[in-house]
Design a protein around this motif. Structure first.
Motif, PDB file in Angstrom:
ATOM      1  N   ARG A   1       0.870  -1.175   0.073  1.00  0.00           N
ATOM      2  CA  ARG A   1      -0.081   0.001   0.260  1.00  0.00           C
ATOM      3  C   ARG A   1       0.653   1.215  -0.055  1.00  0.00           C
ATOM      4  NH1 ARG A   1      -2.159   2.866   4.947  1.00  0.00           N
ATOM      5  NH2 ARG A   1      -0.847   1.275   5.508  1.00  0.00           N
ATOM      6  N   THR A   2       0.631   2.061  -0.836  1.00  0.00           N
ATOM      7  CA  THR A   2       1.463   3.338  -1.141  1.00  0.00           C
ATOM      8  C   THR A   2       0.444   4.459  -0.593  1.00  0.00           C
ATOM      9  OG1 THR A   2       2.077   2.649  -3.252  1.00  0.00           O
ATOM     10  CG2 THR A   2       1.596   5.514  -2.507  1.00  0.00           C
ATOM     11  N   VAL A   3       1.469   5.079   0.951  1.00  0.00           N
ATOM     12  CA  VAL A   3       0.935   6.391   1.797  1.00  0.00           C
ATOM     13  C   VAL A   3       2.264   7.489   1.311  1.00  0.00           C
ATOM     14  CG1 VAL A   3       1.396   7.389   3.066  1.00  0.00           C
ATOM     15  CG2 VAL A   3       0.090   5.530   3.336  1.00  0.00           C
ATOM     16  N   PRO A   4       1.768   8.165   0.324  1.00  0.00           N
ATOM     17  CA  PRO A   4       2.151   9.915  -0.500  1.00  0.00           C
ATOM     18  C   PRO A   4       2.982  10.312   0.289  1.00  0.00           C
ATOM     19  CG  PRO A   4      -0.393   9.153  -1.767  1.00  0.00           C
ATOM     20  CD  PRO A   4       0.043   8.112  -0.545  1.00  0.00           C
ATOM     21  N   VAL A   5       3.575  11.175   0.013  1.00  0.00           N
ATOM     22  CA  VAL A   5       4.411  11.666   1.263  1.00  0.00           C
ATOM     23  C   VAL A   5       4.965  13.307  -0.005  1.00  0.00           C
ATOM     24  CG1 VAL A   5       6.343  12.643   2.287  1.00  0.00           C
ATOM     25  CG2 VAL A   5       5.098  10.467   2.340  1.00  0.00           C
ATOM     26  N   ASP A   6       4.199  14.461   0.043  1.00  0.00           N
ATOM     27  CA  ASP A   6       3.869  14.974  -0.671  1.00  0.00           C
ATOM     28  C   ASP A   6       5.548  16.275  -0.505  1.00  0.00           C
ATOM     29  OD1 ASP A   6       4.697  17.749  -2.973  1.00  0.00           O
ATOM     30  OD2 ASP A   6       1.815  18.004  -2.573  1.00  0.00           O
ATOM     31  N   LEU A   7       6.872  15.670  -1.610  1.00  0.00           N
ATOM     32  CA  LEU A   7       8.054  16.436  -0.621  1.00  0.00           C
ATOM     33  C   LEU A   7       7.725  18.444  -1.352  1.00  0.00           C
ATOM     34  CD1 LEU A   7      10.937  14.096  -1.967  1.00  0.00           C
ATOM     35  CD2 LEU A   7       9.867  14.776   0.177  1.00  0.00           C
ATOM     36  N   LEU A   8       7.248  18.793  -2.448  1.00  0.00           N
ATOM     37  CA  LEU A   8       6.855  19.928  -2.513  1.00  0.00           C
ATOM     38  C   LEU A   8       6.367  20.796  -1.485  1.00  0.00           C
ATOM     39  CD1 LEU A   8       6.614  19.312  -5.797  1.00  0.00           C
ATOM     40  CD2 LEU A   8       8.964  20.152  -4.898  1.00  0.00           C
ATOM     41  N   ALA A   9       5.225  19.389  -0.520  1.00  0.00           N
ATOM     42  CA  ALA A   9       4.535  19.848  -0.263  1.00  0.00           C
ATOM     43  C   ALA A   9       4.756  20.527   1.857  1.00  0.00           C
ATOM     44  CB  ALA A   9       2.870  19.775   0.053  1.00  0.00           C
ATOM     45  N   GLY A  10       6.264  19.958   1.366  1.00  0.00           N
ATOM     46  CA  GLY A  10       6.727  19.849   3.107  1.00  0.00           C
ATOM     47  C   GLY A  10       6.245  18.775   4.013  1.00  0.00           C
ATOM     48  N   SER A  11       5.904  17.737   2.943  1.00  0.00           N
ATOM     49  CA  SER A  11       4.553  17.073   4.308  1.00  0.00           C
ATOM     50  C   SER A  11       6.109  16.008   5.013  1.00  0.00           C
ATOM     51  CB  SER A  11       4.590  16.116   3.163  1.00  0.00           C
ATOM     52  OG  SER A  11       2.839  16.694   2.765  1.00  0.00           O
ATOM     53  N   HIS A  12       7.328  16.010   4.200  1.00  0.00           N
ATOM     54  CA  HIS A  12       8.492  14.959   4.720  1.00  0.00           C
ATOM     55  C   HIS A  12       8.928  15.794   6.051  1.00  0.00           C
ATOM     56  CE1 HIS A  12       9.711  18.238   2.291  1.00  0.00           C
ATOM     57  NE2 HIS A  12      11.144  17.574   2.545  1.00  0.00           N
ATOM     58  N   LYS A  13       8.819  16.346   6.645  1.00  0.00           N
ATOM     59  CA  LYS A  13       9.093  17.447   7.449  1.00  0.00           C
ATOM     60  C   LYS A  13       8.604  18.057   8.437  1.00  0.00           C
ATOM     61  CE  LYS A  13      13.040  18.477   5.368  1.00  0.00           C
ATOM     62  NZ  LYS A  13      14.053  17.848   6.192  1.00  0.00           N
ATOM     63  N   ILE A  14       7.033  17.386   8.483  1.00  0.00           N
ATOM     64  CA  ILE A  14       6.847  16.830   9.994  1.00  0.00           C
ATOM     65  C   ILE A  14       6.353  15.513  10.911  1.00  0.00           C
ATOM     66  CG2 ILE A  14       4.247  17.861   8.575  1.00  0.00           C
ATOM     67  CD1 ILE A  14       2.782  14.798   8.324  1.00  0.00           C
TER      68      ILE A  14
END
Length: 223
Positions: A34-47
């Protein structure tokens, strides 16, 4: 072989080369996930929630066998070691070293200097000096992707890699091919030509004809 006891979850960004590698490996092994998208452009990897998955704040993170894993090459080696007989790395030590060397030439030499954070910094520095950020990015990508692929091609031509090999090493895709194909996607994205490297072009064509590579392509991924 380790029995899979739980759902496999990939925390993924569709254009991430590292995530792309893991998608290919899972496909070659026939492992549903299962894929859970992490939007790098939106900064979701920094939460905070993502830092708990990956303390570096990067993708991918792979939840498998009850453990959260990071670092794509390490993940691929783990999959090869626990799902035996699939040949992501060859069994023979010298061949195994060669596939690792080819893989590292991309994953540890080309990719780190061309990732999102580094390139943003290059653009910011160019703008700070009154230069065109987009032009600086294009020049950077052309230099490091272009020279990196030329070096990779020279490694393929070294003694010990028969010219009739269908893939980077032998007659089936290995970790080296898994690393190569996402880098070629990036080369095209940044208009870096590799048409003068026919061996790489032929390997790409063979890989892209396989479902595991085609299904892992960024255009097929949730965003």
């Amino acid at each position: 072989m380790r029995e899979v006891m739980s759902e496999i979850v990939l925390y993924d960004y569709w254009r991430s080369s590292a995530s792309y590698r893991v998608r290919i490996a899972l496909g070659l092994l026939g492992l549903p996930y299962r894929t859970v998208p992490v939007d790098l452009l939106a900064g979701s990897h920094k939460i905070t929630a993502h830092f708990e998955r990956n303390p570096q704040g990067l993708v991918p993170a792979l939840e498998i066998d009850g453990v959260m894993m990071t670092q794509s090459v390490s993940i691929i080696e783990y999959l090869d070691e626990t799902r035996l007989g699939q040949g992501l790395l060859p069994a023979e030590p010298l061949a195994r070293q060669r596939v690792r060397a080819l893989s590292h030439a991309i994953a540890m030499d080309i990719h780190p200097v061309c990732n999102l954070g580094v390139v943003r910094h290059v653009m910011d520095m160019a703008v700070a000096h009154g230069e065109d950020g987009d032009a600086a990015r294009s020049e950077w990508m052309a230099k490091y992707i272009g020279s990196g692929l030329a070096g990779f091609d020279a490694m393929l031509a070294q003694s010990g890699t028969p010219s009739q090999d269908a893939f980077c090493h032998g007659d089936r895709p290995s970790m080296a091919d898994i690393c190569l194909i996402p880098q070629l996607y990036n080369a095209r994205r940044w208009n870096v030509s590799f048409a003068h490297l026919p061996r790489i072009c032929a390997i790409e064509q063979r890989c892209n004809a396989m479902d595991a590579f085609a299904d892992a392509h960024p255009d097929q991924c949730p965003r």
